[in-house]
Design an enzyme around this catalytic site. Structure first.
Site, PDB file in Angstrom:
ATOM      1  N   GLU A   7      -2.889  13.052  10.296  1.00  0.00           N
ATOM      2  CA  GLU A   7      -3.610  12.870   9.032  1.00  0.00           C
ATOM      3  C   GLU A   7      -5.074  12.602   9.378  1.00  0.00           C
ATOM      4  O   GLU A   7      -5.461  11.499   9.710  1.00  0.00           O
ATOM      5  CB  GLU A   7      -3.035  11.704   8.229  1.00  0.00           C
ATOM      6  CG  GLU A   7      -3.627  11.625   6.832  1.00  0.00           C
ATOM      7  CD  GLU A   7      -3.986  10.214   6.382  1.00  0.00           C
ATOM      8  OE1 GLU A   7      -4.365  10.062   5.213  1.00  0.00           O
ATOM      9  OE2 GLU A   7      -3.922   9.276   7.194  1.00  0.00           O
TER      10      GLU A   7
ATOM     11  N   GLN B 189      -3.285  -5.521   5.740  1.00  0.00           N
ATOM     12  CA  GLN B 189      -3.038  -4.529   6.798  1.00  0.00           C
ATOM     13  C   GLN B 189      -3.960  -4.844   7.976  1.00  0.00           C
ATOM     14  O   GLN B 189      -5.161  -4.602   7.917  1.00  0.00           O
ATOM     15  CB  GLN B 189      -3.301  -3.112   6.272  1.00  0.00           C
ATOM     16  CG  GLN B 189      -2.280  -2.658   5.234  1.00  0.00           C
ATOM     17  CD  GLN B 189      -2.728  -1.396   4.501  1.00  0.00           C
ATOM     18  OE1 GLN B 189      -3.799  -1.352   3.922  1.00  0.00           O
ATOM     19  NE2 GLN B 189      -1.887  -0.378   4.517  1.00  0.00           N
TER      20      GLN B 189
ATOM     21  N   ARG C 128       4.413  12.160  11.234  1.00  0.00           N
ATOM     22  CA  ARG C 128       3.061  12.197  10.654  1.00  0.00           C
ATOM     23  C   ARG C 128       2.310  10.939  11.096  1.00  0.00           C
ATOM     24  O   ARG C 128       2.658   9.828  10.724  1.00  0.00           O
ATOM     25  CB  ARG C 128       3.127  12.249   9.136  1.00  0.00           C
ATOM     26  CG  ARG C 128       1.762  12.171   8.445  1.00  0.00           C
ATOM     27  CD  ARG C 128       1.941  11.967   6.950  1.00  0.00           C
ATOM     28  NE  ARG C 128       0.687  11.813   6.246  1.00  0.00           N
ATOM     29  CZ  ARG C 128       0.033  10.665   6.094  1.00  0.00           C
ATOM     30  NH1 ARG C 128       0.505   9.548   6.631  1.00  0.00           N
ATOM     31  NH2 ARG C 128      -1.097  10.614   5.408  1.00  0.00           N
TER      32      ARG C 128
ATOM     33  N   HIS D 188       0.666  12.583  -2.579  1.00  0.00           N
ATOM     34  CA  HIS D 188       0.829  11.223  -3.090  1.00  0.00           C
ATOM     35  C   HIS D 188      -0.502  10.526  -3.305  1.00  0.00           C
ATOM     36  O   HIS D 188      -0.581   9.518  -4.001  1.00  0.00           O
ATOM     37  CB  HIS D 188       1.644  10.400  -2.088  1.00  0.00           C
ATOM     38  CG  HIS D 188       0.877  10.101  -0.835  1.00  0.00           C
ATOM     39  ND1 HIS D 188       0.555  11.079   0.084  1.00  0.00           N
ATOM     40  CD2 HIS D 188       0.341   8.947  -0.363  1.00  0.00           C
ATOM     41  CE1 HIS D 188      -0.134  10.539   1.077  1.00  0.00           C
ATOM     42  NE2 HIS D 188      -0.272   9.255   0.830  1.00  0.00           N
ATOM     43  N   ASP D 189      -1.580  11.057  -2.700  1.00  0.00           N
ATOM     44  CA  ASP D 189      -2.858  10.369  -2.690  1.00  0.00           C
ATOM     45  C   ASP D 189      -3.792  10.933  -3.752  1.00  0.00           C
ATOM     46  O   ASP D 189      -3.514  11.949  -4.388  1.00  0.00           O
ATOM     47  CB  ASP D 189      -3.493  10.485  -1.298  1.00  0.00           C
ATOM     48  CG  ASP D 189      -4.124   9.181  -0.838  1.00  0.00           C
ATOM     49  OD1 ASP D 189      -4.385   8.314  -1.695  1.00  0.00           O
ATOM     50  OD2 ASP D 189      -4.343   9.025   0.366  1.00  0.00           O
TER      51      ASP D 189
ATOM     52  N   HIS E  71      -2.280   0.078  12.009  1.00  0.00           N
ATOM     53  CA  HIS E  71      -2.168  -1.324  11.599  1.00  0.00           C
ATOM     54  C   HIS E  71      -0.713  -1.702  11.329  1.00  0.00           C
ATOM     55  O   HIS E  71       0.156  -0.836  11.233  1.00  0.00           O
ATOM     56  CB  HIS E  71      -2.997  -1.581  10.329  1.00  0.00           C
ATOM     57  CG  HIS E  71      -2.794  -0.528   9.272  1.00  0.00           C
ATOM     58  ND1 HIS E  71      -3.680   0.513   9.073  1.00  0.00           N
ATOM     59  CD2 HIS E  71      -1.801  -0.327   8.379  1.00  0.00           C
ATOM     60  CE1 HIS E  71      -3.237   1.285   8.099  1.00  0.00           C
ATOM     61  NE2 HIS E  71      -2.095   0.798   7.660  1.00  0.00           N
TER      62      HIS E  71
ATOM     63  N   ASP F 209      -0.399   8.496  10.751  1.00  0.00           N
ATOM     64  CA  ASP F 209      -1.282   8.068   9.664  1.00  0.00           C
ATOM     65  C   ASP F 209      -2.635   7.617  10.217  1.00  0.00           C
ATOM     66  O   ASP F 209      -2.718   6.943  11.240  1.00  0.00           O
ATOM     67  CB  ASP F 209      -0.606   6.916   8.912  1.00  0.00           C
ATOM     68  CG  ASP F 209      -1.417   6.439   7.730  1.00  0.00           C
ATOM     69  OD1 ASP F 209      -1.615   7.234   6.795  1.00  0.00           O
ATOM     70  OD2 ASP F 209      -1.861   5.271   7.754  1.00  0.00           O
TER      71      ASP F 209
ATOM     72  N   ARG G 154      -3.237   5.685  -8.596  1.00  0.00           N
ATOM     73  CA  ARG G 154      -2.529   6.748  -7.877  1.00  0.00           C
ATOM     74  C   ARG G 154      -1.073   6.853  -8.321  1.00  0.00           C
ATOM     75  O   ARG G 154      -0.440   7.895  -8.150  1.00  0.00           O
ATOM     76  CB  ARG G 154      -2.610   6.511  -6.368  1.00  0.00           C
ATOM     77  CG  ARG G 154      -4.009   6.701  -5.783  1.00  0.00           C
ATOM     78  CD  ARG G 154      -4.059   6.373  -4.319  1.00  0.00           C
ATOM     79  NE  ARG G 154      -3.750   4.967  -4.053  1.00  0.00           N
ATOM     80  CZ  ARG G 154      -3.736   4.428  -2.836  1.00  0.00           C
ATOM     81  NH1 ARG G 154      -4.024   5.174  -1.780  1.00  0.00           N
ATOM     82  NH2 ARG G 154      -3.448   3.149  -2.665  1.00  0.00           N
TER      83      ARG G 154
ATOM     84  N   ASP H 208       0.842  -1.199   0.000  1.00  0.00           N
ATOM     85  CA  ASP H 208       0.000   0.000   0.000  1.00  0.00           C
ATOM     86  C   ASP H 208       0.879   1.252   0.000  1.00  0.00           C
ATOM     87  O   ASP H 208       0.691   2.167   0.798  1.00  0.00           O
ATOM     88  CB  ASP H 208      -0.949   0.000   1.210  1.00  0.00           C
ATOM     89  CG  ASP H 208      -1.941   1.163   1.162  1.00  0.00           C
ATOM     90  OD1 ASP H 208      -2.238   1.650   0.060  1.00  0.00           O
ATOM     91  OD2 ASP H 208      -2.401   1.593   2.246  1.00  0.00           O
TER      92      ASP H 208
END
Length: 653
Positions: A341, A267, A297, A408-409, A199, A299, A533, A156
């Site tokens: 995030e 995950q 960061r 990036h997303d 996760h 997540d 992506r 991912d």
């Protein structure tokens, strides 16, 4: 597997949750335990004691409220001291400097850039070799996209971590990371990394041992030997990826159990009701902070705590965990920042800042405003964007948002549809229009890109593409249309100028500074072909970067004009993060006006979001202003703005 064996395994897991906390040994940094114990000076010991005493009562109260386990709390406290001992002198000196100036990150000099290490420069040593370029680009904060150990094909994008203490071999080693952070600090560059708390990868040691039936490790995840409880969760928990990874649980035939997997099947969600999970993840956090990371960061923050009968999002216990994490950081490594995030509209992310007395995250992403910005381009109407900015501007100045155009997303169209509905805009139809527009199919669009996670049932889909491609640079280049290229570049620069005027810290996505367009080569890689992506995750075009000083090239024009904006932002104090910021009515649907004021300086930003010449019907009668890019003196009354044009107007005192 027989039902009897399955029940025995589950019972073992349940009983272990109650007993493991006093018996399980900390897995934190075994090598460090074997090494010679660092000797703290009297001053260092006193410094640690002051920080620890300041937070001890609240930390203990929150921990015991959540876990009611004094032995695990004692273990946590012992390890906090150990990680402080192991933190090197340079980082401790930096901590002291930042403690004295807690607003250090709120200046107008902060400019970020995010990138994947392999795409940007091959590996960490490669990034170190490119620091001069980063410095030249006025960037002093780099976000290294996920670089911890993962498994190719089920990573991912690096967010499925197999080992929190190991760098992906292709990217380097922990020693390389330390070398890179040292080199960055010498140039005044801060380093950010992703800490994936929600996760682990199914390839993590915990997951492997849980799959093998070890109860202690099963209790670190959410394991169920039949579908009855997962079915109850599914009634209330939304799906993250309904088309590519439907449901919130995955059946493991070899283990005879279901495991909770909110994101992808590989995950596995961590169970933070188990104090062992919290402790060990805090040890991982501190281990990474001690490698010289400045910004952590976190997540997927809202997902961290799970509770049956809820959406498993934004639960109160999440705030308890983040608050404890903030205090742990302030005890051991107060020079670091927590970046959350949280993908929600600004007024709903506010709780993740905590309060003035009990802060949580230092910074949060301004996700909704980013999506609304592109909506504004597609509709040529600034009304919703102005409304969004007004909400942000009313929030306390202590709240720092990170602003960006692309990352990036994908772009999810999570707009304020209640407001749009009042204007007669239907949500489903509007999402379709936006996706059609940015694919280049509607609205006289010059954009190019692809959909992600399209759901034919709901009609919902997200969008992927680089800033340059969405602004028309890809199309104009393909068609060799110089007039269209000029307008596409102007649109690109206008959007960056507007982003710099927002309240908070601007972040560039690597490649945007040289107008890098979509990369369609991902379709040839079987590990990437199903994830659109990767269209905006192409390798850095260093051949373009060679031309940044040549204004006869597209990349040179974009780079040089961004440089001009960046230097203005750094030299004008009205761009300080905690400046007063507001919007001004322009009486034209296509034009946005933002005002900024700090310590006697006032700047107005005017931005035309359309391909037509416009007039901003503002009426600022408090004197003359100078346009900072051209030096022209004018009064901001009925200002004419060319297509996709913008002005930075500073009041002459």
């Amino acid at each position: 597997m027989s039902k009897k064996k399955s029940r025995n395994r589950t019972n073992k897991m349940r009983t272990t949750v109650k007993t493991q906390n006093v018996s399980a040994k900390s897995q934190a940094a075994p090598k460090a335990r074997e090494a010679v114990k660092p000797q703290l000076s009297v001053e260092e010991e006193a410094c640690y004691g002051r920080r620890f005493s300041h937070h001890f009562d609240e930390l203990k109260w929150l921990y015991m409220e959540l876990y009611d386990n004094s032995s695990m709390f004692a273990e946590l406290c012992d390890n906090l001291h150990r990680f402080y001992e192991e933190r090197n002198r340079d980082l401790k000196t930096q901590d002291l400097e930042r403690e004295k100036n807690p607003e250090w990150y709120k200046t107008n000099e902060m400019l970020g850039m995010m990138f994947y290490i392999d795409n940007f420069a091959g590996n960490m040593k490669g990034v170190e070799s490119k620091l001069d370029y980063i410095e030249k680009s006025n960037v002093n904060y780099i976000h290294l996209m996920p670089f911890l150990d993962t498994v190719e094909g089920r990573s991912d994008g690096g967010y499925a971590v197999a080992d929190f203490r190991k760098v992906q071999e292709k990217l380097g080693s922990m020693e390389d990371l330390e070398d890179l952070t040292v080199a960055c600090h010498k140039k005044g560059i801060n380093v950010c990394m992703d800490f994936v708390m929600n996760h682990t990868s199914e390839d993590h040691e915990w997951a492997k041992r849980a799959r093998a039936g070890e109860g202690e490790y099963m209790s670190r995840y959410f394991f169920f030997d039949n579908y009855s409880i997962p079915a109850m969760y599914e009634k209330t928990v939304p799906q993250v990826f309904p088309t590519t990874a439907p449901g919130n649980f995955t059946w493991l035939p070899d283990a005879g159990h279901f495991v909770m997997t909110s994101f992808y099947p590989y995950q596995w969600d961590l169970n933070y009701k188990n104090p062992r999970v919290f402790n060990e993840m805090m040890y991982n956090f501190l281990y990474l902070a001690n490698k010289g990371i400045d910004i952590i960061r976190i997540d997927a923050v809202p997902y961290i705590w799970k509770e049956l009968g809820t959406q498993c999002r934004n639960l109160p216990q999440v705030h308890t965990i983040v608050r404890m994490m903030r205090m742990i950081g302030e005890i051991v490594c107060p020079g670091i920042l927590l970046l959350g995030e949280v993908v929600m509209e600004p007024e709903k992310v506010v709780p993740y800042f905590g309060t003035v007395e009990k802060p949580e995250c230092h910074m949060l992403y301004n996700v909704t405003t980013m999506a609304t910005t592109w909506h504004t381009i597609a509709t040529r109407n600034v009304h919703l964007l102005k409304q969004q900015l007004d909400i942000v501007n009313r929030l306390p100045k202590d709240y720092v948002f990170l602003n960006y155009l692309r990352c990036h997303d994908d772009i999810g169209w999570g707009l304020d549809y209640e407001s749009l509905k009042a204007e007669g805009i239907d949500e489903r139809a509007h999402k379709k229009y936006l996706n059609d527009y940015f694919q280049g199919y509607a609205g006289e669009s010059c954009s190019r890109g692809e959909l992600y996670n399209a759901d034919p049932v709901t009609g919902d889909a997200r969008f992927c593409g680089t800033t340059a491609s969405m602004c028309g640079i890809e199309k104009a280049g393909f068609e060799q249309d110089m007039e269209a290229m000029e307008q596409a570049i102007q649109k690109d620069i206008m959007l960056h100028a507007y982003m710099f005027m927002q309240s908070g810290i601007p972040v560039l996505y690597s490649g945007d500074e040289v107008a890098q367009v979509n990369d369609y080569s991902y379709k040839e890689d079987p590990n990437k072909a199903d994830d659109s992506r990767y269209i905006h995750r192409g390798p850095m075009r260093w051949d373009l970067a060679e031309h940044v000083d040549d204004e006869n090239t597209v990349e040179g024009q974009v780079y040089q004009r961004l440089q001009q904006l960046e230097k203005i932002r750094k030299s004008e104090k009205a761009f300080m993060t905690n400046a007063d910021t507001w919007t001004i009515e322009t009486w034209d649907a296509g034009v946005l006006c933002i005002g900024r004021y700090y310590d006697g300086d006032k700047i107005l930003g005017l931005f035309n979001f359309t391909e037509y010449d416009k007039t901003a019907w503002i009426n600022e009668t408090d004197g003359e202003y100078i346009e900072l890019l051209t030096g022209k003196v004018l009064q901001p009354i009925g200002v004419n703005i060319p297509a996709y044009g913008f002005y930075y107007l500073k009041k002459i005192n």
